[in-house]
Design a protein around this motif. Structure first.
Motif, PDB file in Angstrom:
ATOM      1  N   SER A   1       2.333   4.711   0.705  1.00 19.98           N
ATOM      2  CA  SER A   1       2.218   5.606   1.858  1.00 19.98           C
ATOM      3  C   SER A   1       2.719   7.015   1.560  1.00 19.98           C
ATOM      4  O   SER A   1       2.536   7.924   2.361  1.00 19.98           O
ATOM      5  CB  SER A   1       2.998   5.036   3.044  1.00 19.98           C
TER       6      SER A   1
ATOM      7  N   THR B   1       0.846  -1.184   0.000  1.00 21.87           N
ATOM      8  CA  THR B   1       0.000   0.000   0.000  1.00 21.87           C
ATOM      9  C   THR B   1       0.880   1.232   0.000  1.00 21.87           C
ATOM     10  O   THR B   1       1.758   1.377   0.857  1.00 21.87           O
ATOM     11  CB  THR B   1      -0.924   0.035   1.230  1.00 21.87           C
TER      12      THR B   1
ATOM     13  N   ARG C   1       6.165   5.149  -2.794  1.00 15.87           N
ATOM     14  CA  ARG C   1       6.816   4.269  -1.821  1.00 15.87           C
ATOM     15  C   ARG C   1       5.812   3.738  -0.805  1.00 15.87           C
ATOM     16  O   ARG C   1       4.748   4.328  -0.579  1.00 15.87           O
ATOM     17  CB  ARG C   1       7.931   5.024  -1.090  1.00 15.87           C
ATOM     18  N   ASP C   2       6.172   2.615  -0.209  1.00 10.25           N
ATOM     19  CA  ASP C   2       5.458   2.165   0.971  1.00 10.25           C
ATOM     20  C   ASP C   2       6.330   2.521   2.172  1.00 10.25           C
ATOM     21  O   ASP C   2       7.249   3.333   2.067  1.00 10.25           O
ATOM     22  CB  ASP C   2       5.127   0.672   0.895  1.00 10.25           C
ATOM     23  N   ASP C   3       6.060   1.947   3.318  1.00  8.05           N
ATOM     24  CA  ASP C   3       6.826   2.326   4.513  1.00  8.05           C
ATOM     25  C   ASP C   3       8.276   1.873   4.454  1.00  8.05           C
ATOM     26  O   ASP C   3       9.132   2.412   5.161  1.00  8.05           O
ATOM     27  CB  ASP C   3       6.153   1.754   5.768  1.00  8.05           C
ATOM     28  N   ALA C   4       8.579   0.876   3.613  1.00  7.37           N
ATOM     29  CA  ALA C   4       9.910   0.276   3.624  1.00  7.37           C
ATOM     30  C   ALA C   4      10.820   0.754   2.508  1.00  7.37           C
ATOM     31  O   ALA C   4      12.029   0.900   2.705  1.00  7.37           O
ATOM     32  CB  ALA C   4       9.788  -1.248   3.560  1.00  7.37           C
ATOM     33  N   GLN C   5      10.271   1.016   1.306  1.00  8.84           N
ATOM     34  CA  GLN C   5      11.133   1.311   0.163  1.00  8.84           C
ATOM     35  C   GLN C   5      10.321   1.975  -0.947  1.00  8.84           C
ATOM     36  O   GLN C   5       9.089   2.004  -0.911  1.00  8.84           O
ATOM     37  CB  GLN C   5      11.738   0.017  -0.386  1.00  8.84           C
TER      38      GLN C   5
END
Length: 244
Positions: free
Chosen positions: A175, A173, A210-214
């Motif tokens: 972000s 998802t 991006r999502d929370d990680a990358q």
């Protein structure tokens, strides 16, 4: 309490009803004029103009001189994450969104990897012509790291949103991200796909999401300016509001 204090102003009742109709797609083909609406609701043209004012100010209804109003939708987020979806924008306006898929494959692209700050240069790649009803409105290219997007190779993208499939099939998802918008002119190959004249005005958009990680997506989109409107509502700040 007096009856007059209980009842909502007539113009406000009409505004709510028209807003409801827009959401339901009642005016997908064309939006009626003030006089026609005034007759339908049995009110004066001035009352109808008041009812429509905030819908115009918010960008729900857009009119140009000599042309019937058209409905637009302004979204800064979607149901698929903190980013707007062209698929949702088109369908919310009452039109059918569909795509002609030009390419859906695995590619290697070191330049895109550099833009996303990734070491792996292997991507799921999707190239589409985007349509609103019977009119092509945009050309769209997407690169997504194959490590997270491999399930998308099996998706039929003719009538679905990329961010929906990214969420449902890959668990990703969005972000956040960044966009850059520039003016451009249609090249001959673009004009053929968009059924417009070479040199027609385009809105050229590049996006990193991006999502929370990358970083999970690099996208390049060219939207035909004559068939798409971007509307951004704004308001003055109140005395107790602050900005950082």
């Amino acid at each position: 309490m007096a009856e007059s204090a209980k009842r909502m102003p007539r113009w406000r009742e009409i505004e709510i009803e028209i807003d409801r109709r827009i959401d339901a797609g009642h005016y997908a083909d064309a939006f009626p004029g003030e006089l026609e609406l005034a007759e339908e609701f049995s009110v004066s043209r001035g009352t109808m103009r008041t009812a429509l004012r905030r819908l115009r100010e918010s960008g729900r209804i857009v009119a140009a001189r000599g042309r019937r109003p058209r409905i637009t939708t302004t979204r800064t987020t979607s149901s698929y994450g903190a980013i707007y979806s062209l698929h949702e924008v088109v369908t919310a306006s009452g039109s059918r969104q569909q795509s002609t898929v030009l390419d859906q494959s695995t590619v290697t692209d070191p330049d895109v990897a550099a833009k996303l700050g990734l070491d792996d240069a292997t991507f799921f790649y999707l190239s589409r012509v985007r349509w609103a009803d019977e009119s092509p409105i945009a050309l769209d290219e997407i690169w997504c790291p194959i490590a997270v997007a491999e399930p998308l190779l099996a998706v039929d993208f003719r009538d679905t949103a990329f961010y929906k499939e990214l969420r449902d099939r890959c668990g990703i998802t969005v972000s956040g991200g960044e966009e850059e918008l520039q003016a451009a002119n249609a090249t001959q190959p673009q004009a053929e796909l968009l059924q417009c004249d070479p040199g027609a005005a385009l809105l050229h958009i590049t996006r990193v999401a991006r999502d929370d990680a990358q970083n999970v997506e690099f996208r390049r989109t060219d939207i035909l300016g004559s068939r798409f409107t971007v509307t951004t509502p704004f308001a003055t700040s109140g005395p107790n509001r602050s900005h950082s």
